[in-house]
Design a protein around this motif. Sequence first.
Motif, PDB file in Angstrom:
ATOM      1  N   ARG A  74       0.856  -1.186   0.000  1.00 21.96           N
ATOM      2  CA  ARG A  74       0.000   0.000   0.000  1.00 21.96           C
ATOM      3  C   ARG A  74       0.890   1.232   0.000  1.00 21.96           C
ATOM      4  N   THR A 134     -10.470  -5.449  -6.567  1.00 22.77           N
ATOM      5  CA  THR A 134     -10.772  -5.285  -5.143  1.00 22.77           C
ATOM      6  C   THR A 134     -11.945  -6.155  -4.722  1.00 22.77           C
ATOM      7  N   ILE A 135     -11.802  -6.729  -3.529  1.00 21.04           N
ATOM      8  CA  ILE A 135     -12.929  -7.520  -2.986  1.00 21.04           C
ATOM      9  C   ILE A 135     -14.072  -6.588  -2.602  1.00 21.04           C
ATOM     10  N   ASP A 136     -13.782  -5.278  -2.463  1.00 20.27           N
ATOM     11  CA  ASP A 136     -14.814  -4.350  -1.984  1.00 20.27           C
ATOM     12  C   ASP A 136     -15.824  -3.954  -3.070  1.00 20.27           C
ATOM     13  N   MET A 178     -15.578  -7.810   5.577  1.00 20.99           N
ATOM     14  CA  MET A 178     -14.725  -6.687   5.146  1.00 20.99           C
ATOM     15  C   MET A 178     -15.469  -5.670   4.285  1.00 20.99           C
ATOM     16  N   GLY A 179     -14.848  -4.529   4.139  1.00 15.12           N
ATOM     17  CA  GLY A 179     -15.441  -3.422   3.383  1.00 15.12           C
ATOM     18  C   GLY A 179     -15.663  -2.294   4.369  1.00 15.12           C
ATOM     19  N   HIS A 180     -14.632  -1.460   4.548  1.00 13.65           N
ATOM     20  CA  HIS A 180     -14.741  -0.457   5.611  1.00 13.65           C
ATOM     21  C   HIS A 180     -15.603   0.725   5.246  1.00 13.65           C
ATOM     22  N   GLU A 231     -17.483  -4.257   8.421  1.00 13.50           N
ATOM     23  CA  GLU A 231     -16.498  -3.745   9.392  1.00 13.50           C
ATOM     24  C   GLU A 231     -16.653  -2.233   9.560  1.00 13.50           C
ATOM     25  N   HIS A 281      -8.949 -11.489   6.694  1.00 12.55           N
ATOM     26  CA  HIS A 281      -8.248 -11.608   5.414  1.00 12.55           C
ATOM     27  C   HIS A 281      -8.478 -12.943   4.706  1.00 12.55           C
ATOM     28  N   ARG A 284      -9.943 -12.495   1.390  1.00  9.83           N
ATOM     29  CA  ARG A 284      -9.119 -12.117   0.223  1.00  9.83           C
ATOM     30  C   ARG A 284      -8.231 -13.263  -0.242  1.00  9.83           C
TER      31      ARG A 284
END
Length: 357
Positions: A74, A134-136, A178-180, A231, A281, A284
Motif C-alpha cells: 500500500r 478489489t474484494i470491496d 470486510m469493506g470499511h 467492518e 483476510h 481475500r
Amino acid sequence: MLKIGLLTSGGDCQALNATMRGVAKALYKAIGDVEIYGIEDGYKGLVYGNYHKMKPRDFSGILNMGGTILGTSRMPFKQMRMPDENGLDKVQAMKDNYHKMDLDCLVVLGGNGSQKTANLLSEEGLNVIGLPKTIDNDLWGTDITFGFQSAVDVATQVIDNIHTTASSHSRVFIVEIMGHKVGWLPLYAGVASGADIILLPEIPYDIDSICDALKAREKAGKRFSILAVAEGAISKEDAALSKKEYKEKVKNRKYPSISYEIGDRIFKETGQEVRITIPGHTQRGGAPDPYDRVLATRFGAAAGKMILNKEFGYLVAMQNNQVTKVPLSEIAGKLKTVDPNCEVIQAAKAIGISFGD
Ligand code: F6P
C-alpha cells in the motif's frame, strides 16, 4: 518489440494472477514480440526500480492461484507527491523507471487509491491502463471488480458454517465482513447466506431496531439469529458526528471492532447470548472462483487489445455485462457505494431481512 510493465497494488485479492495471465497471453498470442516487466510490490517497485523481465512460462499455471506473483504494497495516493525519507521525488522516480524500462505501457491492477495514482501517471504523460481489482467492489465506473465474487463466496461459506452451529445453540451470531467504507461484500454475502440482519456503512443502524428484530425472531420461535455486519457499519448517532469526531471516537473505542460493540449492546438490551466471528483476510485469500477466472480472462484480454490499439489512460471496466473502457480521469477518487434503495436491498427487505434502520 512491445514493452509492457505490470504491477499489482494495494490490498491483494483473488484473480490478480489470472488477470495478469490474461493480459500476457493475449499479447503473446497477438504479436509474440513482447517483453513484459514484472514490477515488484506495487508502486514501491516502480519508485525504487525493483522489477524483473518475465517469461511466457511465468504466466502458466497461475489461473487458479490466489495472491499475486509480483507482490503488492500500500502506497497511499496522498503520499505520492511527498518526497520519501531521503528526499526522493516519487513521481519523478516512477517516470524515470518507466523510461529506463523503455515501456510502451504500464498496466496497473488496483483499486481506488491505485487507480488514482494510475491517473496521476497518465496525466504526467505515461501510457497507463488500469484493471479493476478489489474484494470491496467499490471502484467507480465498473459494475464489478475482480476479486469481489470470490470474496462473496468465502464470506458466504463462513456464514453458512455459522448457520449449522447457530441452529444447535440458541444464540445470536455476528459475522464481521470486510469493506470499511462500502457494503457490497456484506450485502451480497449476507443475502446469499440468509443472514437475518445486515448492517452496511451506507445504512446507519439504530440499535433499538436491531434488538426489536432479534426479539421478534425469538418470539416467533426462531432459535438463533445471524447478523452480517460490515467492518465499517455505523450507528445513526455516529453517522451524525463530524468526520473528525467520529475518527476520534473510533480511536478511543474500547472494543476491538464494531461487531463487539454491537454484540455488547445486544446482550445488554436483550439478554441474548452473542458470539462473534471475524473471517478477516481469509476473504481475500485462496483461489479465485470460476466467475472471477472468466472475468479476469475477459478483462486481461481487453487490456491486451487496448495496448495493441494504443488506447491509453483508461480503466478496463464492465458495464451492463459488456467489457468496456472508462477514462481514468473520470473514475479517479470516486467511490461506488451501495444505494440504500437498490433492488437487492428492496428484495432483501421484502423477504424480512432487517438492515437495522
Ligand atoms: O480494500 C480491501 C480490503 O480488504 C478492505 O475490505 C479492508 O478494509 C482492507 O482491505 C484491509 O486492509 P489491510 O490488508 O491493509 O489490513
